[in-house]
Motif scaffolding. Structure first.
Motif, PDB file in Angstrom:
ATOM      1  N   SER A   1       0.808  -0.684  -0.236  1.00  0.00           N
ATOM      2  CA  SER A   1       0.116   0.126  -0.370  1.00  0.00           C
ATOM      3  C   SER A   1       1.009   0.757  -0.433  1.00  0.00           C
ATOM      4  CB  SER A   1      -1.524   0.203   1.628  1.00  0.00           C
ATOM      5  OG  SER A   1      -1.648   1.141   1.172  1.00  0.00           O
ATOM      6  N   GLU A   2       0.650   2.216  -1.032  1.00  0.00           N
ATOM      7  CA  GLU A   2       1.128   3.202  -0.833  1.00  0.00           C
ATOM      8  C   GLU A   2       0.460   4.629  -0.697  1.00  0.00           C
ATOM      9  OE1 GLU A   2       2.706   4.063  -4.649  1.00  0.00           O
ATOM     10  OE2 GLU A   2       3.052   2.420  -4.949  1.00  0.00           O
ATOM     11  N   LEU A   3      -1.105   4.247   0.083  1.00  0.00           N
ATOM     12  CA  LEU A   3      -2.008   5.103   0.781  1.00  0.00           C
ATOM     13  C   LEU A   3      -1.549   5.551   1.849  1.00  0.00           C
ATOM     14  CD1 LEU A   3      -5.729   3.022  -0.159  1.00  0.00           C
ATOM     15  CD2 LEU A   3      -4.514   5.196  -1.607  1.00  0.00           C
ATOM     16  N   LYS A   4      -2.364   6.199   2.236  1.00  0.00           N
ATOM     17  CA  LYS A   4      -1.228   7.279   3.818  1.00  0.00           C
ATOM     18  C   LYS A   4      -2.507   8.458   3.468  1.00  0.00           C
ATOM     19  CE  LYS A   4       2.986   5.739   3.220  1.00  0.00           C
ATOM     20  NZ  LYS A   4       3.096   4.476   3.927  1.00  0.00           N
ATOM     21  N   ILE A   5      -2.396   8.578   4.742  1.00  0.00           N
ATOM     22  CA  ILE A   5      -3.441   9.525   4.915  1.00  0.00           C
ATOM     23  C   ILE A   5      -2.991   9.675   7.216  1.00  0.00           C
ATOM     24  CG2 ILE A   5      -5.509   7.855   6.784  1.00  0.00           C
ATOM     25  CD1 ILE A   5      -6.496  10.860   5.203  1.00  0.00           C
ATOM     26  N   GLU A   6      -3.104  10.645   7.748  1.00  0.00           N
ATOM     27  CA  GLU A   6      -3.010  11.990   9.138  1.00  0.00           C
ATOM     28  C   GLU A   6      -4.234  11.702   9.210  1.00  0.00           C
ATOM     29  OE1 GLU A   6      -0.792  13.249  11.859  1.00  0.00           O
ATOM     30  OE2 GLU A   6      -0.041  12.893   9.555  1.00  0.00           O
ATOM     31  N   VAL A   7      -4.618  11.082  10.394  1.00  0.00           N
ATOM     32  CA  VAL A   7      -5.412  10.770  11.611  1.00  0.00           C
ATOM     33  C   VAL A   7      -6.219  12.235  12.214  1.00  0.00           C
ATOM     34  CG1 VAL A   7      -7.183   9.321  13.441  1.00  0.00           C
ATOM     35  CG2 VAL A   7      -6.184   8.336  11.023  1.00  0.00           C
ATOM     36  N   LYS A   8      -6.611  13.182  12.578  1.00  0.00           N
ATOM     37  CA  LYS A   8      -6.226  13.609  13.583  1.00  0.00           C
ATOM     38  C   LYS A   8      -7.657  13.621  14.218  1.00  0.00           C
ATOM     39  CE  LYS A   8      -5.678  17.148  10.531  1.00  0.00           C
ATOM     40  NZ  LYS A   8      -4.340  16.626   9.649  1.00  0.00           N
ATOM     41  N   SER A   9      -7.313  14.634  15.338  1.00  0.00           N
ATOM     42  CA  SER A   9      -8.975  14.699  17.104  1.00  0.00           C
ATOM     43  C   SER A   9      -9.960  14.486  16.721  1.00  0.00           C
ATOM     44  CB  SER A   9      -8.458  14.914  18.277  1.00  0.00           C
ATOM     45  OG  SER A   9      -7.560  16.318  18.092  1.00  0.00           O
ATOM     46  N   GLY A  10     -10.995  14.181  16.956  1.00  0.00           N
ATOM     47  CA  GLY A  10     -12.329  14.553  16.210  1.00  0.00           C
ATOM     48  C   GLY A  10     -12.532  13.284  14.968  1.00  0.00           C
ATOM     49  N   SER A  11     -13.994  13.900  14.851  1.00  0.00           N
ATOM     50  CA  SER A  11     -14.285  12.854  13.685  1.00  0.00           C
ATOM     51  C   SER A  11     -13.478  13.557  12.609  1.00  0.00           C
ATOM     52  CB  SER A  11     -16.014  13.085  13.940  1.00  0.00           C
ATOM     53  OG  SER A  11     -16.665  12.662  15.475  1.00  0.00           O
ATOM     54  N   GLN A  12     -13.331  12.611  12.090  1.00  0.00           N
ATOM     55  CA  GLN A  12     -13.175  13.065  10.225  1.00  0.00           C
ATOM     56  C   GLN A  12     -14.148  12.196   9.661  1.00  0.00           C
ATOM     57  OE1 GLN A  12      -9.081  12.447  11.013  1.00  0.00           O
ATOM     58  NE2 GLN A  12     -10.116  12.304  12.651  1.00  0.00           N
ATOM     59  N   THR A  13     -14.292  12.206   8.306  1.00  0.00           N
ATOM     60  CA  THR A  13     -14.146  11.299   7.066  1.00  0.00           C
ATOM     61  C   THR A  13     -13.110  11.252   6.526  1.00  0.00           C
ATOM     62  OG1 THR A  13     -16.740  11.990   7.112  1.00  0.00           O
ATOM     63  CG2 THR A  13     -16.451  11.615   5.521  1.00  0.00           C
ATOM     64  N   VAL A  14     -12.644  10.250   5.369  1.00  0.00           N
ATOM     65  CA  VAL A  14     -11.808   9.543   4.864  1.00  0.00           C
ATOM     66  C   VAL A  14     -13.102   8.835   3.518  1.00  0.00           C
ATOM     67  CG1 VAL A  14     -10.231   8.489   4.544  1.00  0.00           C
ATOM     68  CG2 VAL A  14     -10.238   9.779   6.826  1.00  0.00           C
ATOM     69  N   ASP A  15     -12.628   9.458   2.872  1.00  0.00           N
ATOM     70  CA  ASP A  15     -13.348   8.268   1.415  1.00  0.00           C
ATOM     71  C   ASP A  15     -12.307   8.173   0.644  1.00  0.00           C
ATOM     72  OD1 ASP A  15     -16.592   8.948   2.298  1.00  0.00           O
ATOM     73  OD2 ASP A  15     -16.159  10.911   0.709  1.00  0.00           O
ATOM     74  N   ILE A  16     -12.239   6.451   0.444  1.00  0.00           N
ATOM     75  CA  ILE A  16     -11.347   5.749  -0.206  1.00  0.00           C
ATOM     76  C   ILE A  16     -11.629   5.556  -2.155  1.00  0.00           C
ATOM     77  CG2 ILE A  16      -9.153   3.762   0.038  1.00  0.00           C
ATOM     78  CD1 ILE A  16     -10.159   4.073   3.202  1.00  0.00           C
ATOM     79  N   PRO A  17     -11.080   6.134  -2.566  1.00  0.00           N
ATOM     80  CA  PRO A  17     -11.767   6.335  -4.279  1.00  0.00           C
ATOM     81  C   PRO A  17     -10.411   5.427  -5.195  1.00  0.00           C
ATOM     82  CG  PRO A  17     -10.566   9.081  -3.860  1.00  0.00           C
ATOM     83  CD  PRO A  17     -11.181   7.913  -2.758  1.00  0.00           C
ATOM     84  N   LEU A  18     -10.610   4.560  -5.123  1.00  0.00           N
ATOM     85  CA  LEU A  18      -9.276   3.387  -5.478  1.00  0.00           C
ATOM     86  C   LEU A  18     -10.146   3.165  -7.170  1.00  0.00           C
ATOM     87  CD1 LEU A  18      -9.548   0.575  -2.976  1.00  0.00           C
ATOM     88  CD2 LEU A  18      -8.651   2.728  -3.183  1.00  0.00           C
ATOM     89  N   LYS A  19      -8.853   2.502  -7.594  1.00  0.00           N
ATOM     90  CA  LYS A  19      -9.090   2.409  -9.492  1.00  0.00           C
ATOM     91  C   LYS A  19      -8.139   1.034  -9.633  1.00  0.00           C
ATOM     92  CE  LYS A  19     -10.009   6.294 -10.760  1.00  0.00           C
ATOM     93  NZ  LYS A  19     -10.890   7.312 -11.251  1.00  0.00           N
ATOM     94  N   SER A  20      -9.377  -0.025 -10.924  1.00  0.00           N
ATOM     95  CA  SER A  20      -8.893  -0.924 -11.052  1.00  0.00           C
ATOM     96  C   SER A  20      -7.482  -0.922 -11.089  1.00  0.00           C
ATOM     97  CB  SER A  20      -9.007  -1.609 -11.775  1.00  0.00           C
ATOM     98  OG  SER A  20     -10.678  -1.590 -11.722  1.00  0.00           O
TER      99      SER A  20
END
Length: 143
Positions: free
Chosen positions: A117-136
């Protein structure tokens, strides 16, 4: 008597160190994470979503529903993921056939979304929405 006072002070310092080191007995700071996983614009159901802290720590997981939505679970008491940078791994869950046998054909996601995986994200405190749009084709989206 002096030894007894020393033991009490050592015990108290130990408890304070544990409470500070463990977030006042609550563990790591966690941010709530929900989102939707899509593949080529369509909801991706039956997938495991894992957020793996890059600096070590507890991996949070969630499972996508029919509409591709997921909610990460940190532990038995808290939803979310540790605050900080994570590698995201998305893996399809192989469904069982009605007769209990494994289906002959099964769609697999590109390694760039899971084992490599090359998918990276920074999680912050509180609520957040992380949509993950993948391609074939395995193109890594900017999150």
């Amino acid at each position: 008597m002096a030894f007894r006072g020393f033991v009490w002070k050592a015990f108290t310092c130990g408890i304070l160190t544990l409470s500070v080191g463990c977030g006042a007995f609550g563990g790591a700071e966690v941010g709530e994470v929900t989102g939707k996983v899509t593949l080529d614009g369509e909801p991706l159901s039956d997938a495991e979503v894992a957020f793996v802290p890059t600096s070590g720590g507890t991996t949070s997981t969630g499972y996508t529903s029919e509409d591709g939505s997921y909610l990460l679970v940190y532990d038995a008491e808290r939803d979310g993921a540790e605050v900080g940078e994570h590698t995201i791994r998305v893996t399809r869950i192989q469904p069982e056939a009605q007769d209990g046998e494994t289906p002959k054909q099964y769609e697999k996601l590109p390694a760039s979304y899971n084992t490599e995986s090359e998918l990276k994200i920074e999680v912050k405190s509180g609520s957040q929405t992380v949509d993950i749009p993948l391609k074939s084709d395995g193109t890594v989206p900017t999150l």
